[in-house]
Design a protein around this motif. Structure first.
Motif, PDB file in Angstrom:
ATOM      1  N   ASN A 157       0.766  -1.339  -0.043  1.00  0.00           N
ATOM      2  CA  ASN A 157      -0.049   0.154   0.092  1.00  0.00           C
ATOM      3  C   ASN A 157       0.847   1.236  -0.002  1.00  0.00           C
ATOM      4  N   GLU A 158       2.035   1.162  -0.855  1.00  0.00           N
ATOM      5  CA  GLU A 158       2.754   2.478  -1.112  1.00  0.00           C
ATOM      6  C   GLU A 158       3.470   2.564   0.287  1.00  0.00           C
ATOM      7  N   ASN A 159       3.754   1.725   1.069  1.00  0.00           N
ATOM      8  CA  ASN A 159       4.705   1.911   2.468  1.00  0.00           C
ATOM      9  C   ASN A 159       5.826   0.814   2.212  1.00  0.00           C
ATOM     10  N   LEU A 160       6.849   1.071   2.716  1.00  0.00           N
ATOM     11  CA  LEU A 160       7.948   0.243   2.902  1.00  0.00           C
ATOM     12  C   LEU A 160       8.112  -0.269   3.946  1.00  0.00           C
ATOM     13  N   ARG A 161       8.237  -1.634   4.291  1.00  0.00           N
ATOM     14  CA  ARG A 161       8.237  -2.358   5.367  1.00  0.00           C
ATOM     15  C   ARG A 161       9.228  -3.280   5.481  1.00  0.00           C
ATOM     16  N   ASP A 162       9.943  -3.330   6.926  1.00  0.00           N
ATOM     17  CA  ASP A 162      11.262  -4.115   6.874  1.00  0.00           C
ATOM     18  C   ASP A 162      10.953  -5.640   6.982  1.00  0.00           C
ATOM     19  N   LEU A 163      11.155  -6.688   6.213  1.00  0.00           N
ATOM     20  CA  LEU A 163      10.626  -7.892   6.767  1.00  0.00           C
ATOM     21  C   LEU A 163      12.029  -8.480   7.275  1.00  0.00           C
ATOM     22  N   GLY A 164      13.304  -8.082   7.264  1.00  0.00           N
ATOM     23  CA  GLY A 164      14.313  -8.666   7.714  1.00  0.00           C
ATOM     24  C   GLY A 164      14.493  -8.325   9.137  1.00  0.00           C
ATOM     25  N   SER A 165      13.805  -7.498   9.945  1.00  0.00           N
ATOM     26  CA  SER A 165      14.112  -7.007  11.122  1.00  0.00           C
ATOM     27  C   SER A 165      14.043  -8.366  12.415  1.00  0.00           C
ATOM     28  N   SER A 166      14.924  -8.572  13.134  1.00  0.00           N
ATOM     29  CA  SER A 166      14.870  -9.770  13.834  1.00  0.00           C
ATOM     30  C   SER A 166      13.978  -9.645  15.003  1.00  0.00           C
ATOM     31  N   ASP A 167      13.577  -8.383  15.515  1.00  0.00           N
ATOM     32  CA  ASP A 167      12.830  -7.995  16.431  1.00  0.00           C
ATOM     33  C   ASP A 167      10.949  -8.130  16.202  1.00  0.00           C
ATOM     34  N   GLY A 168      11.038  -8.361  14.624  1.00  0.00           N
ATOM     35  CA  GLY A 168       9.722  -8.342  14.287  1.00  0.00           C
ATOM     36  C   GLY A 168       9.099  -7.129  14.247  1.00  0.00           C
ATOM     37  N   LYS A 169       9.985  -5.844  14.438  1.00  0.00           N
ATOM     38  CA  LYS A 169       9.268  -4.585  14.301  1.00  0.00           C
ATOM     39  C   LYS A 169       9.231  -4.352  12.806  1.00  0.00           C
ATOM     40  N   GLU A 170       8.198  -3.720  12.525  1.00  0.00           N
ATOM     41  CA  GLU A 170       7.871  -3.635  10.780  1.00  0.00           C
ATOM     42  C   GLU A 170       7.517  -2.164  10.706  1.00  0.00           C
ATOM     43  N   GLY A 171       8.369  -1.145  11.252  1.00  0.00           N
ATOM     44  CA  GLY A 171       7.916   0.035  11.045  1.00  0.00           C
ATOM     45  C   GLY A 171       7.924   0.619   9.595  1.00  0.00           C
ATOM     46  N   ILE A 172       7.286   1.671   9.319  1.00  0.00           N
ATOM     47  CA  ILE A 172       7.479   2.000   7.955  1.00  0.00           C
ATOM     48  C   ILE A 172       8.740   2.859   7.538  1.00  0.00           C
ATOM     49  N   LEU A 173       9.237   2.484   6.498  1.00  0.00           N
ATOM     50  CA  LEU A 173      10.727   3.045   6.284  1.00  0.00           C
ATOM     51  C   LEU A 173      10.407   4.146   5.057  1.00  0.00           C
ATOM     52  N   ASP A 174      11.701   4.766   4.890  1.00  0.00           N
ATOM     53  CA  ASP A 174      11.599   5.750   4.126  1.00  0.00           C
ATOM     54  C   ASP A 174      12.715   5.431   2.853  1.00  0.00           C
ATOM     55  N   LEU A 175      12.501   6.060   1.909  1.00  0.00           N
ATOM     56  CA  LEU A 175      13.127   5.592   0.784  1.00  0.00           C
ATOM     57  C   LEU A 175      13.866   7.055   0.199  1.00  0.00           C
ATOM     58  N   ARG A 176      15.145   6.868   0.037  1.00  0.00           N
ATOM     59  CA  ARG A 176      15.931   7.946  -0.317  1.00  0.00           C
ATOM     60  C   ARG A 176      16.984   7.718  -1.535  1.00  0.00           C
ATOM     61  N   GLU A 177      17.348   8.894  -1.955  1.00  0.00           N
ATOM     62  CA  GLU A 177      18.082   8.561  -3.147  1.00  0.00           C
ATOM     63  C   GLU A 177      19.529   9.049  -2.976  1.00  0.00           C
ATOM     64  N   ASP A 178      20.626   8.526  -3.491  1.00  0.00           N
ATOM     65  CA  ASP A 178      21.993   9.153  -3.192  1.00  0.00           C
ATOM     66  C   ASP A 178      22.518   9.083  -4.474  1.00  0.00           C
ATOM     67  N   PRO A 179      23.140  10.213  -4.881  1.00  0.00           N
ATOM     68  CA  PRO A 179      23.599  10.316  -6.226  1.00  0.00           C
ATOM     69  C   PRO A 179      24.855   9.342  -6.512  1.00  0.00           C
ATOM     70  N   VAL A 180      25.544   8.778  -5.313  1.00  0.00           N
ATOM     71  CA  VAL A 180      26.456   7.862  -5.848  1.00  0.00           C
ATOM     72  C   VAL A 180      25.888   6.429  -5.499  1.00  0.00           C
ATOM     73  N   THR A 181      25.467   6.259  -4.322  1.00  0.00           N
ATOM     74  CA  THR A 181      24.922   4.889  -4.154  1.00  0.00           C
ATOM     75  C   THR A 181      23.765   4.360  -4.751  1.00  0.00           C
ATOM     76  N   GLY A 182      22.999   5.520  -5.189  1.00  0.00           N
ATOM     77  CA  GLY A 182      21.677   5.012  -5.878  1.00  0.00           C
ATOM     78  C   GLY A 182      20.599   4.983  -4.708  1.00  0.00           C
ATOM     79  N   THR A 183      19.407   4.604  -5.107  1.00  0.00           N
ATOM     80  CA  THR A 183      18.321   4.392  -4.221  1.00  0.00           C
ATOM     81  C   THR A 183      18.500   3.558  -3.194  1.00  0.00           C
ATOM     82  N   TYR A 184      18.050   4.169  -1.765  1.00  0.00           N
ATOM     83  CA  TYR A 184      18.339   3.010  -0.668  1.00  0.00           C
ATOM     84  C   TYR A 184      17.191   3.252   0.335  1.00  0.00           C
ATOM     85  N   VAL A 185      17.167   2.292   1.182  1.00  0.00           N
ATOM     86  CA  VAL A 185      15.968   2.232   2.014  1.00  0.00           C
ATOM     87  C   VAL A 185      16.668   2.753   3.354  1.00  0.00           C
TER      88      VAL A 185
END
Ligand SMILES: Nc1ncnc2c1ncn2[C@@H]1O[C@H](COP(=O)(O)OP(=O)(O)OP(=O)(O)O)[C@@H](O)[C@H]1O
Length: 831
Positions: A157-185
């Motif tokens: 639903n247009e939100n980013l959720r972390d599926l790899g967190s070990s504590d089960g926290k699945e907060g909504i993540l932000d998406l950013r773009e870096d001119p060098v490394t590219g898009t990252y969460v």
């Protein structure tokens, strides 16, 4: 801080592969027809689902069969391993060489995307195989060291959720773009994997967390896009730098048509969001394929995430999954169209090589930047140090905000406190005024009670309480007043302190609030609050003045009441004095006159009274009648003079003193002191004798003792004589005196008509023997100890030229114009 430098760069197109899944058991049992054919590992033929009847000649020309050629095409008989080897395995090698690579599965719901990307334990998907391959590559390299890190995220639903967190926290993540490394969460969990198993654990865990729901098209339909990213850093000879490759593997949610899925509620919303992101993906593919300069990556999170994979520094494989079912013809056709467009997208992959020398220069640049930043911060810090110690010491925005907020709260508290104090002060002032009024009234009542002064209105209140109770109440009121005064003093002190604190806060504004806009805003707020408080103060002063005015009005009313009582008292005393004087008077008293009764402000009603005492005639007989002098009846009649025998002078009451217009004449008969009073009435209404004037009881009702009844008409001989007589000296035994009465109306002058009506009858003149001369009258008054007005006597005597109106000719000189009515003539004839 790592920067990428270009390594080998090759321009290439996206590798588009199509995979057609086999019909499921359910589909087979439902006689679903397979309309998809894959030819030569490249050609995909989509048969017309309606052309199953061989003899349907009409439809043959309108056949919906479609043919597409792709980089690779895999039929239902091709397993994932083969697919992987053909499409993704080459990318793995690139990733290990420091390239970015992306594999994503696209297709309608139930077309086999998840099966392709994640797979099953029996038939693992591309993700597993890729990681396996990566670790195989890492393991196969002896001269390099590799670091593998993984992230697993879903776009739901247009939100980013972390599926790899070990504590089960699945907060909504932000998406950013870096001119060098590219898009990252931002903030995503990065797992440093040492083995394939660790990555598989991550995949299984994340896949279980992933949002899936059964739909009519797929019992385990993925409602989100899942993205697994594996970052591989390769370190070898330090002089050769570090190669950083990233492999992104994406299992997209299925495109679907709401009409086919029969979804509703949340499922429908999910579908809409999925379609939106896939539509954005389709638009991006179209833009990229057409070579447009503008690609709408930002239309959705998905396209932002895939930005590098689609059009940037990346080698990309798109696996278009299709279903062979004739039911899914439209969806399959759309997928093929998308895939067909995507194959035109060109990408330019670059090797991500980070060289040590570049690193150094980058570090140097970074240090320079940091130094600049430090110097800026230092200057800001110096500015802050100029502020008071309790103000901001760090150039932190939060600190600034907090300082502003604190200042605002302090100001608001200060003003609220001021308002509250002001209100309390007003209440106390009101109470004080009220108590003082109560105290005044109570004291007044006590005074009257003690003095027994009778007619005070407050005495009426005294009936309810005893004197002692009033005294107790007074003491209590005084106590209350003391308390209120003390409270007022304390409130005033606090108010002053509050105002001082407010001024101090005002001074601190420029130091504690650095943001100009906020400062202006806060100043405005403070000004509004101050105005509110000032308004309260004005209300307070207005209230005080109003109360003072009310108090003044009450005092005026009380003074008026006192004045009225004093007048009444004086009146009573005068009456008493008059009575006493009369009692002291020897012999007979004739009183002619009038007194204004009781309501002098309104000048009326007026009672005209005549009182007399028995007198002795020439024969020494005591008489009880009043002669009307020597006026003839006709004269009296023409002059409208009320006949003595017709009017009861003792109780003549007229409504207003101003209506009395008349003359009074004092005459003396030869040898006998007599009093003749005559009045000429101007007011026609009074020419007739009021009925009540005949009733002496009217006076009795008004608290005045009724005088004796009017005497009978005088003897004829007393009315007859008309001859002028020489002035006569009053008899020696008579001592007429005159006392002052009340106001007399002005002289009514006779009109010429009235004068003519008198005919040739003689009018009293200066030389009339019956008129006592002024000298004589003064003598009489002196004998009685009463001062008679000189002018009055002169007028009475007719000497005054002012009263002789020659033009009228017929004005009676013997008529006196009395300036005052109520003149009492005390005569003691025969003594
Ligand atoms: N190549 C294949 N061979 C055998 N079975 C397959 C294949 N592809 C898909 N299937 C089966 O088809 C069903 C649907 O597949 P899958 O869940 O992967 O579809 P999907 O495209 O991911 O759907 P959604 O978008 O709804 O998640 C599954 O039961 C899966 O096992």
């Amino acid at each position: 801080m790592a920067a990428a430098s270009e390594g080998d760069e090759a321009s290439s197109r996206i590798n588009v592969a199509v995979r057609c899944r086999p019909l499921s058991e359910t589909e087979r049992s439902n006689n679903v027809q397979s309309i998809c054919r894959v030819m030569d590992r490249r050609l995909v033929i989509l048969l017309d689902p309606g052309a199953s009847a061989a003899n349907d000649y009409l439809r043959q020309d309108k056949s919906k069969e479609k043919r597409f050629a792709f980089d690779q095409a895999f039929g239902s008989d091709v397993d994932t391993k083969t697919l992987f080897k053909a499409t993704t395995e080459p990318l793995i090698k690139s990733v290990l060489q420091g390239y970015n690579a992306t594999v994503f599965a696209y297709g309608s719901t139930g077309a086999g995307k998840t099966f392709t990307m994640i797979g099953t334990t029996i038939e693992p998907g591309i993700m597993f195989r890729s990681v396996e391959e990566i670790f195989a590559g890492v393991a196969g390299s002896d001269d390099h060291t590799f670091t593998v890190t993984c992230t697993f995220v879903e776009v739901y639903n247009e939100n980013l959720r972390d599926l790899g967190s070990s504590d089960g926290k699945e907060g909504i993540l932000d998406l950013r773009e870096d001119p060098v490394t590219g898009t990252y969460v931002v903030g995503i969990t990065e797992i440093r994997a040492e083995s394939v198993q660790e990555v598989m654990d991550l995949l299984q865990m994340g896949n279980q967390r992933r949002t899936t729901e059964p739909t009519s098209m797929n019992v385990t339909s993925s409602r989100s896009h899942a993205v697994l990213q594996v970052r591989v850093e390769r370190r070898g000879n330090p002089s050769l730098g570090i190669l950083i490759g990233k492999l992104s593997m994406i299992d997209l949610a299925g495109s679907e048509r709401a009409s086919h899925t029969n979804n509703s509620g949340l499922r429908l919303l999910e579908g809409a969001n999925i379609n939106r992101s896939l539509l954005a993906l389709g638009n991006c593919i179209n833009a990229l394929a057409s070579g447009s300069h503008f690609v709408p990556y930002r239309d959705s999170k998905l396209t932002r995430l895939l930005k590098d994979s689609l059009g940037g520094n990346c080698r990309t494989v798109m696996v278009a999954n299709i279903s062979p079912s004739h039911v899914s013809y439209e969806d399959t056709l759309n997928t093929l169209k998308y895939a067909n467009r995507a194959k035109h997208i060109r990408v330019r992959a670059k090797q991500n090589l980070v060289r040590p020398d570049e690193h150094v220069s980058q570090f140097e640049q970074a240090i320079a930047d940091l130094r600049n930043e430090v110097s800026i911060l230092k200057s800001k810090l110096a500015q802050r140090r100029e502020l008071p110690s309790d103000s901001i010491v760090e150039g932190d925005e939060n600190v600034l905000k907090e300082a502003s907020e604190n200042w605002k709260l302090e100001v608001i508290r200060n003003l609220e406190s001021r308002t509250s104090l002001q209100r309390s002060l007003i209440d106390v002032e009101r109470g004080l005024v009220q108590w003082r009024v109560e105290l005044g009234q109570a004291k007044d009542i006590i005074l009257h009670w003690e003095g027994r002064s009778g007619s005070s209105p407050s005495n009426r209140r005294s009936d309810a309480r005893s004197l002692e109770e009033w005294k107790e109440a007074t003491a209590q009121i005084e106590e209350n007043i003391k308390e209120n005064i003390e409270t007022r003093r304390s409130l005033n002190e606090r108010l002053q302190q509050n105002k001082v604190a407010g001024k101090e806060l005002q001074k601190q504004l420029s130091q504690r609030v650095l943001n100009e806009d906020l400062r202006a805003f806060l100043e405005l707020i403070q000004r509004v609050q101050v105005l509110e408080v000032e308004r309260l103060e004005l209300d307070h002063f207005w209230e005080i003045h109003r109360q003072q005015l009310e108090q003044s009005d009450q005092e005026i009313a009380m003074l008026r009441e006192q004045l009225r009582l004093r007048n009444a008292h004086i009146h009573e005393q005068r009456q008493q004095l008059s009575k006493e004087k009369q009692e002291k008077m020897p012999g007979h008293v004739f009183l002619l006159g009038s007194t204004l009764a009781e309501s002098s402000p309104q000048r009326g009603p007026l009672r005209v009274m005549q009182a007399w005492a028995p007198w002795r005639d020439e024969d020494g007989q005591e008489q009880e009648r009043v002669n009307s002098g020597n006026l003839s009846v006709s004269e009296e009649a023409t002059d409208d003079f009320p006949m003595q025998d017709k009017i009861n002078w003792r109780a003549l009451e007229v409504p207003l003193a101003s209506q009395i217009k008349g003359l009074a004449q004092l005459q003396q008969n030869a040898g006998t002191s007599r009093l003749l009073a005559a009045k000429a009435w101007k007011d026609k209404s009074l020419r007739s004798i009021p009925e009540r004037a005949r009733r002496p009881l009217a006076l009795a009702r008004n608290g005045v003792a009724p005088p004796p009844l009017a005497p009978p008409a005088p003897p004829r001989e007393l009315r007859e004589p008309r001859e002028p007589r020489e002035p006569r000296e009053p008899p020696g035994n008579s001592s007429p005196s005159q006392t002052r009465g009340s106001t007399c109306p002005p002289l009514r002058r006779k009109s010429s008509l009235e004068a003519n009506a008198l005919g040739g009858q003689r009018q009293p003149s200066v030389g009339d023997v019956r008129s006592p001369g002024p000298a004589h009258q003064r003598q009489i008054l002196r004998a009685q100890g009463v001062a008679a007005p000189q002018r009055q006597l002169d007028k009475n005597s007719g000497i005054s030229g002012a009263y002789r109106d020659k033009s009228r000719g017929r004005a009676r000189s013997e008529h006196s114009r009395m300036a005052r009515v109520g003149r009492s003539f005390v005569h003691t004839p025969g003594r």
